[in-house]
Design an enzyme around this catalytic site. Structure first.
Site: not given
Ligand code: BGC
Ligand code: BGC
Length: 609
Positions: A300, A500
């Site tokens: 990521d 997020e």
């Protein structure tokens, strides 16, 4: 005698030949060995620098002003992060940009094309006027794998039309705690949903054959346990024993791999205090060994930087743990940039801290996928695909998804469906005419944005106007104060966009503004329906009592007409909750199968007409 021996030999040879060509498994293994040969041949020509370049995925913002680095370092991949932008974000603008980047890659010594990844997580959501689908929380409520596969096919066509090769989706997180800001990226709280629907998205993205023009790479994410963190903290710590980790969070990966996902993204979260990006047991032994995943394992965004130690040791740990490609957002001049990565990984190989066999394995995985995509033959954008970008047909599929995602929670005295001949209908609430709120996060901007400017589509207000008879009066009173002429009021409220960690919230009560609108309408005594836009169940006990009808519409995306299709009775409700609906904030986490299970609405709840 001689003749007979000759004849039987001919017969034997033809049987052997026939079975070699007709037996599909043999044909497949033959193709495989051909592929391996191509991969090995190319690998044998590569320098260590070039190999490491292939393992590097740089963000477009990091490359700004340094595009020649693509050929200089033989970069294997480029991504566009949620906030990374170019000037012209139309489909044509992105396609031109893609071709410019790809031309640089083709200028490298061995002419290896790069693959470009993008967060196409609910349609091709960084491009203006792309079709925006409901976020996964809504798709989960449809329970309809066929439809979700079809939707992913549409997304793939729109992504391919801009040249891009790879969607960072499906997110097969199993969201166990609604306080988590990424709950809406998950299909729901039960692993069954990730299992069924994640695989459907993989199939839709990758199509029948990866070499087809409209096939793109899927990326199951985030491995492993992203949805299970304590208190629902984004990038937090998932504290469960191994059997629980496997039972809740692994099933989606098994089916995604079976469906052929070519890439998997590793998660920011830790498992019992150990960060996933350094967890060799789960990445190599379980994922690549036990589950036999032979595609690309990508990191990521700057996630290896969070491992303990300096950047060099982050690289050592993560590559040795099994990562094949590292996602790097920083430009030259900033710390931990893609040039640092290349330099340090090379040092680590020369110091025997990262075995060359590990590098070769990673590069083989990357090259194999590239050959399978046929990108060597067709590296540039196929402009003919632009014809269907954002088309009516594509919007129709999204509209169907919206329709099937709606969950009816209450319908007193048959308030719904509303007659199309109703005399007077008033819409209220901040989200009745707001494409931004309707789409949520990961829409044009990383965080999304309220307002009607962000992209094309139909709001609920526009959809109502299109649906009703020409004699019906439709008006909009944002705060719900002017409803005295209404026969029925539609109140559209809920969350505003986030993504997020910005969506992590301990308090999931409706916003005060929304409570006030509902209160204004309630006081009028008019019958009213609440349409809730949210990335997760919110705390609604009082408003649910007051409203005559209530539906959860999640984050439906650009096609508001999917909502009116059902509100006006052209279609029935079919959606079922993918989450247990909590009564209070304190009741979270609450999940199907819990002891003393007493939610406001049970998992799979959903009324019909
Ligand atoms: C997210 C991923 C995303 C990546 C690239 C990360 O912050 O966790 O889901 O694919 O950024 O934008
Ligand atoms: C990027 C996103 C990424 C996020 C992670 C943002 O700046 O645009 O893609 O997911 O940072 O922190």
């Amino acid at each position: 005698m001689k003749n007979l021996a000759f004849l039987s030999m001919i017969l034997f040879i033809s049987v052997v030949l026939f079975s070699a060509f007709s037996d599909p498994s043999k044909k497949e293994s033959k193709q495989k060995s051909l592929l391996d040969k191509k991969v090995d041949e190319l690998l044998s020509q590569m320098t260590l620098n070039e190999k490491i370049g292939q393992m590097t995925q740089a963000d477009i913002d990091a490359l700004k002003g340094h595009y020649e680095d693509i050929e200089k370092y033989s970069l294997g991949s480029i991504l566009c992060g949620g906030n990374s932008e170019i000037e012209d974000i139309s489909a044509k603008g992105w396609a031109d940009f893609y071709d410019m980047l790809q031309t640089h890659a083709l200028n490298s010594r061995l002419h290896i094309p790069m693959i470009y990844g993008v967060d196409a997580v609910h349609g091709h959501n960084n491009v203006t006027n792309a079709v925006v689908f409901p976020h996964n929380v809504g798709l989960g409520a449809t329970r309809n794998a066929k439809l979700i596969e079809k939707a992913a096919r549409v997304t793939a066509e729109e992504v391919a039309a801009t040249g891009m090769d790879w969607a960072f989706a499906p997110c097969i997180a199993v969201a166990r705690n609604e306080h988590w800001g990424r709950t809406y990226e998950s299909f729901g709280e039960d692993p069954e949903l990730a299992k069924l629907l994640g695989a459907a998205q993989v199939k839709g993205f990758q199509g029948k054959k990866l070499s087809d023009k409209t096939s793109i790479l899927a990326c199951a994410k985030h491995f492993l346990g992203d949805g299970g963190t304590t208190t629902g903290k984004d990038q937090g710590n998932t504290e469960v024993d191994e059997p629980t980790l496997r039972k809740l969070h692994l099933p989606g990966y098994k089916t995604a791999i079976k469906a052929g996902t070519k890439t998997i993204m590793v998660s920011y979260n830790s498992w019992n205090g150990i960060r996933m990006h350094g967890n060799k047991y789960l990445l190599t032994d379980v994922l690549k060994g036990e589950l036999n995943f032979n595609g690309i394992l990508v990191s990521d965004w700057a996630a290896i930087d969070q491992l303990e130690g300096d950047y060099k040791s982050d690289i050592e740990k993560s590559i040795n743990a099994g990562l094949d490609m590292i996602m790097i957002p920083n430009p030259p001049g900033k710390e931990n940039n893609y040039i640092d990565f290349i330099t340090l990984l090379k040092e680590l190989v020369n110091e025997n801290k990262v075995p060359i066999s590990r590098i070769d394995d990673a590069v083989k995985r990357i090259l194999r996928v590239k050959f399978e995509m046929n990108i060597f033959e067709n590296p540039l954008t196929d402009r003919s695909l632009m014809a269907t970008f954002g088309s009516k047909e594509h919007r129709q599929v999204a509209r169907e998804c919206v329709r099937q995602s709606l969950v009816l929670l209450k319908n007193e005295n048959k308030t719904l469906p509303i007659s199309k001949n109703v005399k007077n209908i008033v819409l209220a609430g901040k989200s009745a005419d707001d494409i931004g709120n309707q789409c949520g996060g990961w829409t044009i901007d990383w965080q999304g944005k309220s307002g009607n400017v962000i992209t094309g589509g139909t709001t609920v207000l526009q959809a109502v106007k299109n649906a009703v008879s020409k004699n019906t009066v439709v008006s909009y009173s944002k705060d719900g104060s002017e409803v005295k002429d209404a026969d029925v009021v539609l109140v559209v409220v809920g969350e505003t966009p986030y993504a997020e960690m910005f969506g992590d919230k301990p308090d999931l009560n409706l916003a005060k503004e929304d409570v006030d609108v509902i209160e204004n309408v309630r006081k009028s005594g008019k019958p009213f329906v609440v349409v809730l836009f949210s990335g997760r169940p919110l705390i609604i006990e009082k408003q649910l009592k007051d409203a005559n009808a209530f539906l959860a519409a999640w984050l439906p995306g650009s096609e508001g007409a999917g909502i009116t299709d059902v509100l006006f009775g052209d279609f029935n409700f079919t959606g079922k909750l993918g989450h247990s609906w909590p009564k209070t904030n304190e009741q979270i986490p609450i999940n199907v199968g819990d002891k003393n299970y007493d939610p406001l609405f049970k998992y799979s709840f959903g009324l019909k007409y």
